[in-house]
Design a protein around this motif. Sequence first.
Motif, short mmCIF file in Angstrom:
data_model
loop_
_atom_site.label_atom_id
_atom_site.label_comp_id
_atom_site.label_asym_id
_atom_site.label_seq_id
_atom_site.Cartn_x
_atom_site.Cartn_y
_atom_site.Cartn_z
N LEU A 247 0.75 -1.14 0.09
CA LEU A 247 0.08 0.04 0.03
C LEU A 247 0.85 1.30 0.02
O LEU A 247 0.50 2.04 -0.69
N ALA A 248 1.71 1.28 0.54
CA ALA A 248 2.85 2.39 0.96
C ALA A 248 3.46 2.51 -0.48
O ALA A 248 3.43 3.70 -0.88
N LEU A 249 4.09 1.63 -1.10
CA LEU A 249 4.78 1.59 -2.28
C LEU A 249 3.90 2.12 -3.37
O LEU A 249 4.24 2.84 -4.32
N ALA A 250 2.47 1.91 -3.46
CA ALA A 250 1.36 2.21 -4.34
C ALA A 250 0.85 3.46 -4.22
O ALA A 250 -0.08 3.85 -4.51
N ASP A 251 1.47 4.19 -3.11
CA ASP A 251 0.91 5.57 -2.42
C ASP A 251 -0.74 5.59 -2.51
O ASP A 251 -1.27 6.49 -2.62
N GLY A 252 -1.00 4.33 -1.70
CA GLY A 252 -2.33 4.56 -1.33
C GLY A 252 -3.37 3.66 -2.28
O GLY A 252 -4.53 3.90 -2.01
N ASP A 253 -2.82 3.48 -3.42
CA ASP A 253 -3.61 2.80 -4.45
C ASP A 253 -4.34 1.54 -4.20
O ASP A 253 -3.34 0.63 -4.36
N HIS A 254 -5.15 1.22 -3.54
CA HIS A 254 -5.42 -0.19 -2.81
C HIS A 254 -5.72 -1.16 -3.78
O HIS A 254 -5.38 -2.31 -3.81
N ALA A 255 -6.27 -0.77 -5.30
CA ALA A 255 -6.49 -1.85 -6.14
C ALA A 255 -5.27 -2.59 -6.37
O ALA A 255 -5.28 -3.68 -6.46
N ALA A 256 -4.32 -1.75 -6.76
CA ALA A 256 -3.00 -1.96 -7.05
C ALA A 256 -2.30 -2.92 -6.04
O ALA A 256 -1.84 -3.96 -6.31
N ALA A 257 -2.27 -2.16 -4.78
CA ALA A 257 -1.84 -3.08 -3.86
C ALA A 257 -2.44 -4.24 -3.22
O ALA A 257 -1.80 -5.41 -2.89
N PHE A 258 -3.47 -4.29 -3.18
CA PHE A 258 -4.29 -5.65 -2.98
C PHE A 258 -4.02 -6.69 -3.88
O PHE A 258 -4.00 -7.74 -3.50
N ALA A 259 -3.84 -6.37 -5.05
CA ALA A 259 -3.71 -7.40 -6.39
C ALA A 259 -2.37 -7.85 -5.92
O ALA A 259 -2.23 -9.24 -6.03
N ARG A 260 -1.30 -7.26 -5.53
CA ARG A 260 -0.11 -7.68 -5.32
C ARG A 260 -0.13 -8.61 -3.91
O ARG A 260 0.72 -9.63 -4.06
N TYR A 261 -0.63 -8.14 -3.00
CA TYR A 261 -1.00 -8.66 -1.77
C TYR A 261 -1.45 -10.31 -1.98
O TYR A 261 -1.02 -11.06 -1.46
N ASP A 262 -2.63 -10.25 -2.72
CA ASP A 262 -3.21 -11.52 -3.18
C ASP A 262 -2.25 -12.47 -3.77
O ASP A 262 -2.14 -13.74 -3.21
N GLU A 263 -1.31 -11.84 -4.72
CA GLU A 263 -0.53 -12.70 -5.39
C GLU A 263 0.81 -13.28 -4.48
O GLU A 263 0.67 -14.44 -4.60
N ILE A 264 1.00 -12.46 -3.77
CA ILE A 264 2.31 -12.77 -2.91
C ILE A 264 1.82 -13.89 -1.84
O ILE A 264 2.32 -14.72 -1.59
N MET A 265 0.54 -13.54 -1.00
CA MET A 265 0.21 -14.31 -0.06
C MET A 265 -0.37 -15.75 -0.40
O MET A 265 -0.48 -16.55 0.32
N ARG A 266 -0.99 -15.47 -1.62
CA ARG A 266 -1.76 -16.90 -1.85
C ARG A 266 -0.49 -18.02 -2.23
O ARG A 266 -0.85 -19.19 -1.68
N ARG A 267 0.57 -17.74 -2.61
CA ARG A 267 1.67 -18.46 -2.71
C ARG A 267 2.44 -19.01 -1.53
O ARG A 267 2.57 -20.13 -1.18
N TYR A 268 2.74 -17.96 -0.59
CA TYR A 268 3.20 -17.90 0.71
C TYR A 268 2.27 -18.73 1.67
O TYR A 268 2.87 -19.82 2.48
N ALA A 269 1.06 -18.73 1.46
CA ALA A 269 0.02 -19.10 2.61
C ALA A 269 -0.09 -20.86 2.40
O ALA A 269 -0.94 -21.31 3.29
N LYS A 270 0.26 -21.35 1.37
CA LYS A 270 0.33 -22.48 1.08
C LYS A 270 1.04 -23.34 1.83
O LYS A 270 0.78 -24.67 2.28
N ILE A 271 2.02 -22.85 2.85
CA ILE A 271 2.51 -23.74 3.73
C ILE A 271 1.68 -24.07 5.01
O ILE A 271 1.93 -25.02 5.75
N ALA A 272 0.44 -23.47 5.05
CA ALA A 272 -0.34 -23.81 5.97
C ALA A 272 -1.60 -24.85 5.37
O ALA A 272 -2.33 -25.27 6.15
N GLY A 273 -1.57 -24.95 4.16
CA GLY A 273 -2.64 -25.63 3.47
C GLY A 273 -2.99 -26.87 3.68
O GLY A 273 -4.08 -27.27 3.78
#
Length: 393
Positions: free
Chosen positions: A313-339
């Motif tokens: 969010l900070a890198l995207a200057d508060g552009d939540h649409a762009a930041a949320f898309a990146r967050y979804d992409e990063i955490m979907r992969r990482y969160a598989k550790i608990a899957g």
Amino acid sequence: MRNLSVLISGAGIAGPSLAYWLSRYGFAVTVIERAAAPRPGGQAVDFKGSTHRTVLERMGVWDEIQAHRTGTTDVVFVDERGARLATMSGEFTGGDVEILRGDLAAILYRHTANDCEYVFGDSITGLTETADGVLVTFEHGPARTFDLVFGADGIHSRVRRLAFGPERDFVRHLGHYYCVAGASPWSDSATPRERIVSYGHNAPGLLAISGGSKAQQLYLFAAPELDYARDDADAQRRIIEERYAGLGWEVPRMLTELTEFDDVYLDSIGQVRMDRYTAGRVALVGDAAYGNTLGGFGSGLAVVGAYVIAGELALADGDHAAAFARYDEIMRRYAKIAGNANAGKFLAPTTAFGIRMRNWFLESRLFTLMTKYGDNAATDIDLRDYPALLAAR
């Protein structure tokens, strides 16, 4: 970037972690928590690997966590006579550092209380997204509008229900329940931080763990989804008494002591499954997004997820649409550790053969390899140095 206002629901681990980073990056942060104050005690949580440590060091809390760490608890599985069958090492259950959930929450609260608004004793009742923000209604306080709303309110997240849909669409019941009763052996600050031993006894579909008379108790049992009130301790005690009636070993003594404990918590073992953790101006962090009860990665996922979404969010200057898309992409992969973890099935197998195989596995080299896999998975993320990237601008 204008001073965006954000509301975070939940003051456990994920919520204050997110509050720390968002306030550091200039957001106006409000945290709402239904409890009357930060919750003390609770189960132990752990962190493992360089990724978790890096985030905690960047938050400035690593040394405090070390100072409040618990010792190591081995669980020895025994038969009805108390004879040893297998041991689950504390290194497996406790990671690199283990701390009581309440102690961790208190540390995170201290690091955010001066920079964020905390509202205790209230909860969200409604979310209405508009073109400019989210209108939020509360159980007690007046309605307010925020630019963004984050659900960090656990596996039974109300924010997820309001923004994404009913719990049954996202939380899979894994066939077991667990109950924790009594204070942790590490709750007393005078207790030396050393190795202790708890003992567990199985019958098909049942596990009872105790460290001795008046010690904290843990129960796991197989069951379909039950209808009970999660805030009714007496009803929870009755469920345990009915399920464990007639079981040998020290269980009769445990059930007698169960009536004396005020702090009893019973819940299902469940797994959150979501294709995305964001919807419009609302996002989920921690167990609300990728929880897996007793799966062993919840606290690490919470602090890493908070770090990632705030940094994006900070890198995207508060552009939540762009930041949320990146967050979804990063955490979907990482969160598989608990899957794939299913603590209930592993700790309370439903057959005598399953119990014998579990005991054999704990004593085998395969268990060592599984532990190593978990350690490696905890670091399997390309962690960006958000503070450095933002400072270089």
